[in-house]
Design a protein around this motif. Structure first.
Motif, PDB file in Angstrom:
ATOM      1  N   THR A  61     -22.744  68.900 -33.168  1.00  0.00           N
ATOM      2  CA  THR A  61     -22.438  70.252 -33.645  1.00  0.00           C
ATOM      3  C   THR A  61     -20.937  70.387 -33.849  1.00  0.00           C
ATOM      4  N   PRO A  62     -20.488  70.779 -35.019  1.00  0.00           N
ATOM      5  CA  PRO A  62     -21.314  70.940 -36.214  1.00  0.00           C
ATOM      6  C   PRO A  62     -21.523  69.614 -36.925  1.00  0.00           C
ATOM      7  N   ILE A  63     -22.526  69.552 -37.783  1.00  0.00           N
ATOM      8  CA  ILE A  63     -22.722  68.392 -38.647  1.00  0.00           C
ATOM      9  C   ILE A  63     -21.961  68.646 -39.933  1.00  0.00           C
ATOM     10  N   ARG A  64     -21.189  67.657 -40.375  1.00  0.00           N
ATOM     11  CA  ARG A  64     -20.405  67.806 -41.594  1.00  0.00           C
ATOM     12  C   ARG A  64     -20.678  66.619 -42.527  1.00  0.00           C
ATOM     13  N   PRO A  89     -19.256  63.824 -43.633  1.00  0.00           N
ATOM     14  CA  PRO A  89     -19.192  62.408 -43.227  1.00  0.00           C
ATOM     15  C   PRO A  89     -20.392  61.943 -42.408  1.00  0.00           C
ATOM     16  N   ASP A  90     -21.065  62.876 -41.719  1.00  0.00           N
ATOM     17  CA  ASP A  90     -22.252  62.521 -40.930  1.00  0.00           C
ATOM     18  C   ASP A  90     -23.425  62.093 -41.800  1.00  0.00           C
ATOM     19  N   LEU A  91     -23.370  62.414 -43.114  1.00  0.00           N
ATOM     20  CA  LEU A  91     -24.461  62.017 -44.000  1.00  0.00           C
ATOM     21  C   LEU A  91     -24.612  60.499 -44.047  1.00  0.00           C
ATOM     22  N   LEU A  92     -23.520  59.764 -43.916  1.00  0.00           N
ATOM     23  CA  LEU A  92     -23.597  58.303 -43.920  1.00  0.00           C
ATOM     24  C   LEU A  92     -24.444  57.802 -42.755  1.00  0.00           C
ATOM     25  N   ARG A  93     -24.528  58.598 -41.738  1.00  0.00           N
ATOM     26  CA  ARG A  93     -25.270  58.227 -40.536  1.00  0.00           C
ATOM     27  C   ARG A  93     -26.727  58.672 -40.595  1.00  0.00           C
ATOM     28  N   PHE A  94     -26.964  59.829 -41.213  1.00  0.00           N
ATOM     29  CA  PHE A  94     -28.297  60.419 -41.155  1.00  0.00           C
ATOM     30  C   PHE A  94     -29.103  60.288 -42.442  1.00  0.00           C
ATOM     31  N   ALA A  95     -28.456  60.034 -43.571  1.00  0.00           N
ATOM     32  CA  ALA A  95     -29.163  60.010 -44.860  1.00  0.00           C
ATOM     33  C   ALA A  95     -29.381  58.574 -45.338  1.00  0.00           C
ATOM     34  N   ASP A  96     -30.435  58.404 -46.129  1.00  0.00           N
ATOM     35  CA  ASP A  96     -30.760  57.090 -46.698  1.00  0.00           C
ATOM     36  C   ASP A  96     -30.375  57.101 -48.180  1.00  0.00           C
ATOM     37  N   PHE A  97     -29.096  56.830 -48.464  1.00  0.00           N
ATOM     38  CA  PHE A  97     -28.602  56.843 -49.834  1.00  0.00           C
ATOM     39  C   PHE A  97     -29.069  55.596 -50.590  1.00  0.00           C
ATOM     40  N   ARG A  98     -29.310  55.768 -51.899  1.00  0.00           N
ATOM     41  CA  ARG A  98     -29.634  54.653 -52.783  1.00  0.00           C
ATOM     42  C   ARG A  98     -28.729  54.699 -54.006  1.00  0.00           C
ATOM     43  N   ARG A  99     -28.562  53.552 -54.669  1.00  0.00           N
ATOM     44  CA  ARG A  99     -27.697  53.500 -55.854  1.00  0.00           C
ATOM     45  C   ARG A  99     -28.412  54.095 -57.057  1.00  0.00           C
ATOM     46  N   ALA A 100     -27.756  55.073 -57.685  1.00  0.00           N
ATOM     47  CA  ALA A 100     -28.379  55.794 -58.792  1.00  0.00           C
ATOM     48  C   ALA A 100     -28.772  54.862 -59.933  1.00  0.00           C
ATOM     49  N   ILE A 101     -27.920  53.903 -60.258  1.00  0.00           N
ATOM     50  CA  ILE A 101     -28.195  53.030 -61.393  1.00  0.00           C
ATOM     51  C   ILE A 101     -29.416  52.166 -61.133  1.00  0.00           C
ATOM     52  N   ARG A 102     -29.650  51.795 -59.863  1.00  0.00           N
ATOM     53  CA  ARG A 102     -30.820  50.994 -59.522  1.00  0.00           C
ATOM     54  C   ARG A 102     -32.079  51.862 -59.478  1.00  0.00           C
ATOM     55  N   VAL A 103     -31.896  53.139 -59.130  1.00  0.00           N
ATOM     56  CA  VAL A 103     -33.024  54.062 -59.177  1.00  0.00           C
ATOM     57  C   VAL A 103     -33.492  54.230 -60.615  1.00  0.00           C
ATOM     58  N   SER A 151     -19.865  58.083 -52.979  1.00  0.00           N
ATOM     59  CA  SER A 151     -18.410  58.201 -53.007  1.00  0.00           C
ATOM     60  C   SER A 151     -17.914  58.847 -51.724  1.00  0.00           C
ATOM     61  N   THR A 152     -16.950  58.219 -51.078  1.00  0.00           N
ATOM     62  CA  THR A 152     -16.417  58.800 -49.848  1.00  0.00           C
ATOM     63  C   THR A 152     -15.663  60.091 -50.132  1.00  0.00           C
ATOM     64  N   ALA A 153     -15.144  60.250 -51.374  1.00  0.00           N
ATOM     65  CA  ALA A 153     -14.440  61.488 -51.721  1.00  0.00           C
ATOM     66  C   ALA A 153     -15.380  62.687 -51.616  1.00  0.00           C
ATOM     67  N   ASP A 154     -16.668  62.479 -51.942  1.00  0.00           N
ATOM     68  CA  ASP A 154     -17.643  63.562 -51.859  1.00  0.00           C
ATOM     69  C   ASP A 154     -17.963  63.943 -50.417  1.00  0.00           C
ATOM     70  N   LEU A 155     -17.591  63.079 -49.479  1.00  0.00           N
ATOM     71  CA  LEU A 155     -17.880  63.339 -48.067  1.00  0.00           C
ATOM     72  C   LEU A 155     -16.651  63.822 -47.311  1.00  0.00           C
ATOM     73  N   GLU A 156     -15.544  63.982 -47.998  1.00  0.00           N
ATOM     74  CA  GLU A 156     -14.285  64.361 -47.337  1.00  0.00           C
ATOM     75  C   GLU A 156     -13.695  65.631 -47.940  1.00  0.00           C
ATOM     76  N   ARG A 157     -14.550  66.507 -48.417  1.00  0.00           N
ATOM     77  CA  ARG A 157     -14.074  67.729 -49.050  1.00  0.00           C
ATOM     78  C   ARG A 157     -13.771  68.795 -48.000  1.00  0.00           C
ATOM     79  N   PRO A 158     -12.606  69.433 -48.083  1.00  0.00           N
ATOM     80  CA  PRO A 158     -12.326  70.555 -47.178  1.00  0.00           C
ATOM     81  C   PRO A 158     -13.346  71.665 -47.385  1.00  0.00           C
ATOM     82  N   ARG A 159     -13.752  72.283 -46.310  1.00  0.00           N
ATOM     83  CA  ARG A 159     -14.750  73.367 -46.352  1.00  0.00           C
ATOM     84  C   ARG A 159     -14.056  74.675 -45.987  1.00  0.00           C
ATOM     85  N   VAL A 160     -14.156  75.657 -46.866  1.00  0.00           N
ATOM     86  CA  VAL A 160     -13.554  76.976 -46.632  1.00  0.00           C
ATOM     87  C   VAL A 160     -14.671  78.017 -46.590  1.00  0.00           C
TER      88      VAL A 160
END
Length: 358
Positions: free
Chosen positions: A6-9, A11-25, A132-141
């Motif tokens: 708590t809280p989940i932000r 960067p935690d998606l790398l730990r909890f989500a099962d990402f796949r490559r869009a081009i291979r999908v 993209s790691t940039a998508d996981l490092e966005r400031p939240r306001v």
């Protein structure tokens, strides 16, 4: 672990989500959707859903999650898969006509299909990073309901009868605040603001219909940012909402995109309609999801609605949150002029602390 962090932000998606490559999908080599549920010893859990636009766009994903929550509460599901979308999509001649009407020239798509086929064949083997790691490092306001009310009041032009939407007020506030924080006084203040819109209403579709590429990009550009006031910028956006940033225009752009997809030249169109951020001093592409439903999975979800969302959807995204709206700031567009971590922090601080008093 005994309980979910708590809280989940993001960067935690790398730990909890099962990402796949869009081009291979898109090549059929990986699944278009994954779901991963992580349970903790205290009964808490993290539900992570990844999906390709081949299967669902953002609106469809919200509808899917909402229906899942309704099913968990024992209620009737309301979403349905769209049909007949291909009917009436324009051919290449009509696409060119629509393109000329908007941009004054035909779509330059020579060799586009061949080039993209080559790129796709290479990427299927090598592939880009999964996410993209940039998508996981966005400031939240966070903008509270009181913040939003005060901001809309401050952004509304003084002309009798004037009003601005929440989206217009926040977009105007972001570009003005970032411009003042990061641009030199001598800057021309060239601005590009783009909205990623859902065209369903414009094309006669229900908000609960699910399909893949249901989005359209509309944009506005202007100069002299540092010489403008907040109401003047919000007023520009409000006026543009009747013309080049209207729902009707979003529907036409979706039709253009559909026609291009049929010919495999969608990337040529995207290259034209997406503002080129390097040509502007401040660029904002806004994905407004703030009116979406925070799901309540009933007893299975603790008997209450979710408090907030984490996502790598972008670029800058507005999300529903308890008591207001979360805005995730894309560092590659709205914060692009921040050349250091210190400058970026200063810009974010200006956004957080510069909100009109409630």
């Amino acid at each position: 672990l005994p309980s979910a962090p708590t809280p989940i932000r993001e960067p935690d998606l790398l730990r909890f989500a099962d990402f796949r490559r869009a081009i291979r999908v898109s090549a059929g080599l990986e699944p278009p959707m994954t779901v991963r549920l992580t349970r903790f010893r205290d009964g808490s859990a993290v539900l992570a859903i990844c999906r390709s636009h081949v299967l669902m766009d953002g609106t469809s994903a919200w509808a899917f999650i909402g229906d899942w929550a309704r099913a968990a509460r024992g209620e009737e599901m309301i979403a349905g898969r769209a049909s007949g979308l291909e009917e009436g999509l324009p051919g290449r001649a009509e696409v060119d006509a629509l393109f000329v009407e908007r941009f004054g020239e035909p779509l330059r798509a020579r060799f586009a299909s061949t080039k993209m086929a080559l790129v796709r064949s290479i990427m299927r083997v090598a592939g880009p990073p999964v996410v993209s790691t940039a998508d996981l490092e966005r400031p939240r306001v966070f903008f509270s309901d009181a913040d939003i009310a005060a901001l809309k009041a401050a952004a509304t032009p003084s002309t009798p009868g004037s009003w601005v939407s929440t989206q217009e007020a926040i977009a105007a506030y972001l570009v003005l605040t970032v411009g003042r924080a990061l641009l030199p006084a001598s800057s021309k203040g060239r601005v590009a603001i783009a909205y990623i819109l859902d065209p369903r209403k414009a094309i006669g579709r229900s908000a609960t219909e699910t399909f893949g590429c249901g989005l359209a990009v509309v944009s506005l550009t202007f100069e002299g940012l540092l010489q403008l006031s907040l109401p003047e910028i919000a007023g520009k956006l409000h006026e543009a909402a009747q013309t080049e940033m209207s729902l009707k225009e979003a529907g036409q752009r979706w039709r253009m995109m559909g026609g291009c997809v049929k010919d495999g030249i969608e990337f040529a169109l995207m290259n034209k309609i997406m503002p080129k951020k390097w040509e502007y001093d401040v660029a904002l592409t806004l994905n407004n999801q703030s009116k979406r439903e925070l799901p309540n999975f009933g007893a299975a979800g603790g008997g209450c609605s979710a408090e907030s969302f984490v996502t790598n959807a972008g670029p800058t995204v507005m999300l529903p949150a308890a008591g207001g709206i979360d805005v995730l700031l894309d560092p590659t567009t709205i914060l692009r002029q921040a050349k250091s971590a210190r400058a970026r922090a200063a810009a974010v601080k200006a956004i957080v602390e510069g909100k009109p008093a409630a």
